[in-house]
Motif scaffolding. Structure first.
Motif, short mmCIF file in Angstrom:
data_model
loop_
_atom_site.label_atom_id
_atom_site.label_comp_id
_atom_site.label_asym_id
_atom_site.label_seq_id
_atom_site.Cartn_x
_atom_site.Cartn_y
_atom_site.Cartn_z
N LEU A 1 0.82 -1.19 0.00
CA LEU A 1 0.00 0.00 0.00
C LEU A 1 0.87 1.26 0.00
O LEU A 1 0.43 2.30 -0.50
N GLU A 2 2.08 1.16 0.54
CA GLU A 2 2.98 2.31 0.53
C GLU A 2 3.31 2.76 -0.88
O GLU A 2 3.35 3.95 -1.17
N GLU A 3 3.53 1.78 -1.77
CA GLU A 3 3.86 2.10 -3.16
C GLU A 3 2.68 2.81 -3.83
O GLU A 3 2.88 3.78 -4.56
N SER A 5 0.37 4.61 -2.38
CA SER A 5 0.29 5.96 -1.79
C SER A 5 1.33 6.88 -2.42
O SER A 5 1.04 8.03 -2.75
N ARG A 6 2.54 6.38 -2.55
CA ARG A 6 3.62 7.18 -3.14
C ARG A 6 3.29 7.59 -4.57
O ARG A 6 3.39 8.75 -4.94
N ARG A 7 2.84 6.62 -5.36
CA ARG A 7 2.55 6.92 -6.76
C ARG A 7 1.34 7.84 -6.90
O ARG A 7 1.31 8.71 -7.78
N LYS A 9 0.41 10.15 -4.87
CA LYS A 9 0.89 11.50 -4.52
C LYS A 9 1.68 12.10 -5.67
O LYS A 9 1.47 13.25 -6.07
N ARG A 20 -6.51 -3.35 2.49
CA ARG A 20 -6.04 -4.69 2.16
C ARG A 20 -6.93 -5.67 2.92
O ARG A 20 -7.17 -5.49 4.10
#
Length: 135
Positions: A1-3, A5-7, A9, A20
């Protein structure tokens, strides 16, 4: 989920919630979501039909489901079947990946209740677009 969120943004996407969960027991009310995306994952679902029925349940009337998955015919360099088929503990078989053809994918989506189904084939991958019927 971090990936994700990063993309999101980086690309200036409007805020959205990510969750999830187990596709066979989604933690949402019936008819509560506008859309669901499952990227390169259907081949990993233990019970595809049950998962699709659950996706259909939680979508609002007119809701959309987008998915991608692999089709039969991937070369052995991409998918090593021998390592994927025997990954469970001793005495219990592993959960094999499941691959599809476009006809089967369309049948599975319609069997889950989707009114509109489009399965686009791109080499050995499928892009799936579905819509739940309006109320």
């Amino acid at each position: 989920l971090e990936e994700v969120s990063r993309r999101a943004k980086e690309e200036g996407c409007p805020p959205f919630d990510m969750v999830r969960g187990d596709v066979q027991a989604l933690p949402f009310q019936t008819n509560s979501l506008d859309a669901i995306h499952s990227g390169a994952a259907l081949h990993c679902w233990p019970k595809v039909q049950d998962g699709l029925t659950e996706v259909h349940r939680v979508l609002k009337p007119g809701g959309k489901f987008f998915a991608t998955t692999f089709l039969w015919g991937l070369p052995n360099e991409v998918v090593n079947f021998s390592s994927n088929l025997n990954t469970g503990p001793p005495g219990r078989p592993g959960r094999p990946y499941r691959f599809f053809d476009n006809v089967e994918l369309e049948f599975l989506m319609k069997s889950a209740g989707f009114a509109e189904v489009d399965v686009e084939v791109r080499e050995r991958c499928a892009i799936i677009r579905c819509r739940k019927a309006e109320a």
